[in-house]
Design a protein around this motif. Structure first.
Motif, PDB file in Angstrom:
ATOM      1  N   PRO A 130       0.838  -1.203   0.000  1.00 22.91           N
ATOM      2  CA  PRO A 130       0.000   0.000   0.000  1.00 22.91           C
ATOM      3  C   PRO A 130       0.870   1.249   0.000  1.00 22.91           C
ATOM      4  N   PRO A 131       0.415   2.284  -0.636  1.00 23.25           N
ATOM      5  CA  PRO A 131      -0.928   2.515  -1.178  1.00 23.25           C
ATOM      6  C   PRO A 131      -1.098   2.098  -2.637  1.00 23.25           C
ATOM      7  N   LYS A 132      -0.212   1.247  -3.140  1.00 24.47           N
ATOM      8  CA  LYS A 132      -0.334   0.816  -4.540  1.00 24.47           C
ATOM      9  C   LYS A 132      -1.654   0.089  -4.773  1.00 24.47           C
ATOM     10  N   ARG A 133      -2.232   0.353  -5.939  1.00 21.54           N
ATOM     11  CA  ARG A 133      -3.377  -0.422  -6.422  1.00 21.54           C
ATOM     12  C   ARG A 133      -2.868  -1.206  -7.616  1.00 21.54           C
ATOM     13  N   VAL A 134      -2.941  -2.511  -7.512  1.00 26.06           N
ATOM     14  CA  VAL A 134      -2.332  -3.412  -8.486  1.00 26.06           C
ATOM     15  C   VAL A 134      -3.415  -4.002  -9.386  1.00 26.06           C
ATOM     16  N   TYR A 135      -3.068  -4.136 -10.645  1.00 22.15           N
ATOM     17  CA  TYR A 135      -3.963  -4.684 -11.659  1.00 22.15           C
ATOM     18  C   TYR A 135      -3.259  -5.819 -12.383  1.00 22.15           C
ATOM     19  N   VAL A 136      -4.033  -6.734 -12.921  1.00 19.42           N
ATOM     20  CA  VAL A 136      -3.490  -7.798 -13.758  1.00 19.42           C
ATOM     21  C   VAL A 136      -4.268  -7.831 -15.066  1.00 19.42           C
ATOM     22  N   ALA A 137      -3.571  -8.295 -16.097  1.00 23.05           N
ATOM     23  CA  ALA A 137      -4.192  -8.556 -17.401  1.00 23.05           C
ATOM     24  C   ALA A 137      -4.217 -10.065 -17.580  1.00 23.05           C
ATOM     25  N   GLU A 138      -5.383 -10.578 -17.908  1.00 21.99           N
ATOM     26  CA  GLU A 138      -5.547 -12.010 -18.157  1.00 21.99           C
ATOM     27  C   GLU A 138      -5.938 -12.220 -19.606  1.00 21.99           C
ATOM     28  N   GLY A 191       0.233  -9.947 -17.652  1.00 23.01           N
ATOM     29  CA  GLY A 191       0.829  -8.659 -17.345  1.00 23.01           C
ATOM     30  C   GLY A 191       0.277  -8.129 -16.047  1.00 23.01           C
ATOM     31  N   SER A 192       0.976  -7.129 -15.518  1.00 19.66           N
ATOM     32  CA  SER A 192       0.533  -6.500 -14.275  1.00 19.66           C
ATOM     33  C   SER A 192       0.996  -5.053 -14.268  1.00 19.66           C
ATOM     34  N   ALA A 193       0.284  -4.243 -13.530  1.00 23.51           N
ATOM     35  CA  ALA A 193       0.641  -2.830 -13.393  1.00 23.51           C
ATOM     36  C   ALA A 193       0.136  -2.348 -12.042  1.00 23.51           C
ATOM     37  N   PHE A 194       0.735  -1.255 -11.580  1.00 25.92           N
ATOM     38  CA  PHE A 194       0.235  -0.624 -10.359  1.00 25.92           C
ATOM     39  C   PHE A 194       0.174   0.872 -10.573  1.00 25.92           C
ATOM     40  N   VAL A 195      -0.659   1.514  -9.770  1.00 26.67           N
ATOM     41  CA  VAL A 195      -0.716   2.971  -9.693  1.00 26.67           C
ATOM     42  C   VAL A 195      -0.609   3.339  -8.218  1.00 26.67           C
ATOM     43  N   THR A 196       0.118   4.421  -7.947  1.00 27.24           N
ATOM     44  CA  THR A 196       0.361   4.849  -6.576  1.00 27.24           C
ATOM     45  C   THR A 196       0.703   6.336  -6.580  1.00 27.24           C
ATOM     46  N   PRO A 197       0.514   7.020  -5.481  1.00 31.89           N
ATOM     47  CA  PRO A 197       0.986   8.404  -5.435  1.00 31.89           C
ATOM     48  C   PRO A 197       2.515   8.434  -5.600  1.00 31.89           C
ATOM     49  N   ASN A 198       3.002   9.383  -6.375  1.00 32.78           N
ATOM     50  CA  ASN A 198       4.454   9.533  -6.525  1.00 32.78           C
ATOM     51  C   ASN A 198       5.036  10.358  -5.391  1.00 32.78           C
ATOM     52  N   TYR A 199       4.264  11.286  -4.892  1.00 33.48           N
ATOM     53  CA  TYR A 199       4.696  12.174  -3.810  1.00 33.48           C
ATOM     54  C   TYR A 199       3.672  12.100  -2.693  1.00 33.48           C
ATOM     55  N   GLY A 200       3.968  12.761  -1.617  1.00 32.13           N
ATOM     56  CA  GLY A 200       3.028  12.839  -0.506  1.00 32.13           C
ATOM     57  C   GLY A 200       2.529  14.257  -0.319  1.00 32.13           C
ATOM     58  N   GLY A 201       1.776  14.453   0.741  1.00 30.56           N
ATOM     59  CA  GLY A 201       1.316  15.779   1.124  1.00 30.56           C
ATOM     60  C   GLY A 201       0.603  16.515   0.016  1.00 30.56           C
ATOM     61  N   PRO A 202       0.918  17.796  -0.164  1.00 30.97           N
ATOM     62  CA  PRO A 202       0.197  18.601  -1.140  1.00 30.97           C
ATOM     63  C   PRO A 202       0.480  18.227  -2.595  1.00 30.97           C
ATOM     64  N   ALA A 203       1.373  17.283  -2.833  1.00 23.82           N
ATOM     65  CA  ALA A 203       1.656  16.825  -4.203  1.00 23.82           C
ATOM     66  C   ALA A 203       1.149  15.405  -4.432  1.00 23.82           C
ATOM     67  N   ASP A 204       0.278  14.927  -3.553  1.00 20.67           N
ATOM     68  CA  ASP A 204      -0.146  13.531  -3.634  1.00 20.67           C
ATOM     69  C   ASP A 204      -1.137  13.237  -4.757  1.00 20.67           C
ATOM     70  N   ARG A 205      -1.442  14.200  -5.571  1.00 20.68           N
ATOM     71  CA  ARG A 205      -2.342  13.977  -6.712  1.00 20.68           C
ATOM     72  C   ARG A 205      -1.556  13.706  -8.000  1.00 20.68           C
ATOM     73  N   ILE A 206      -0.240  13.520  -7.867  1.00 21.66           N
ATOM     74  CA  ILE A 206       0.582  13.107  -9.003  1.00 21.66           C
ATOM     75  C   ILE A 206       0.908  11.632  -8.811  1.00 21.66           C
TER      76      ILE A 206
END
Length: 160
Positions: free
Chosen positions: A46-54, A62-77
């Protein structure tokens, strides 16, 4: 192809190609001998959200994840990681995962996505550029490629 959020029991189906890709040492900045336990934490913690392709047989290709790159006031990137089983490459899986992740990141409220270290010789650079990413800069000679020697690492960005 079905792309869905990963379940805990998907990891044993991700690990074989995750290990193969990282051990090759030509696309990721993780240690080539990363243990399975460390790999699972890198890919799924966490906080990664992981996906798989079947594929149509239910094989995880295949697999991929999305996660915040920064914290605090930049956590929407966002940041993301992508892997396609090399035995299933060239079928559009990477593009489908990328399009899915871009939509998922936008739906989760992210305003942009940044890749911090894309090996400049990685064939996926073309995919990212075709999907609207730009190269913000390149750290020269930052990556010891097993065949190409020292190559740069791109920092890439796309607004969502």
């Amino acid at each position: 192809m079905l792309i869905r959020e990963a379940a805990a029991d998907d990891w044993p189906r991700i690990w074989p190609f995750w290990h193969r890709i990282v051990a090759a040492g030509d696309t990721y900045t993780w240690a080539r001998d990363t243990s399975e336990e460390a790999a699972r934490a890198l890919w799924t913690s966490p906080p990664k959200r992981v996906y798989v392709a079947e594929d149509s047989t239910g094989t995880v290709v295949g697999s991929a994840f999305v996660t915040p790159n920064y914290g605090g006031p930049a956590d929407r990137i966002a940041n993301a990681g992508f892997m396609v089983d090399p035995d299933h490459g060239g079928r559009g899986i990477g593009r489908a995962l990328a399009e899915h992740i871009l939509t998922a990141a936008r739906d989760q409220g992210f305003r942009g996505m940044v890749f911090n270290a894309v090996v400049e010789t990685n064939p996926a650079v073309g995919l990212w550029l075709s999907l609207g990413f730009t190269i913000l800069g390149t750290v020269p000679d930052a990556f010891d490629h097993p065949r190409d020697g020292r190559v740069g690492l791109h920092i890439m960005y796309r607004a969502l």
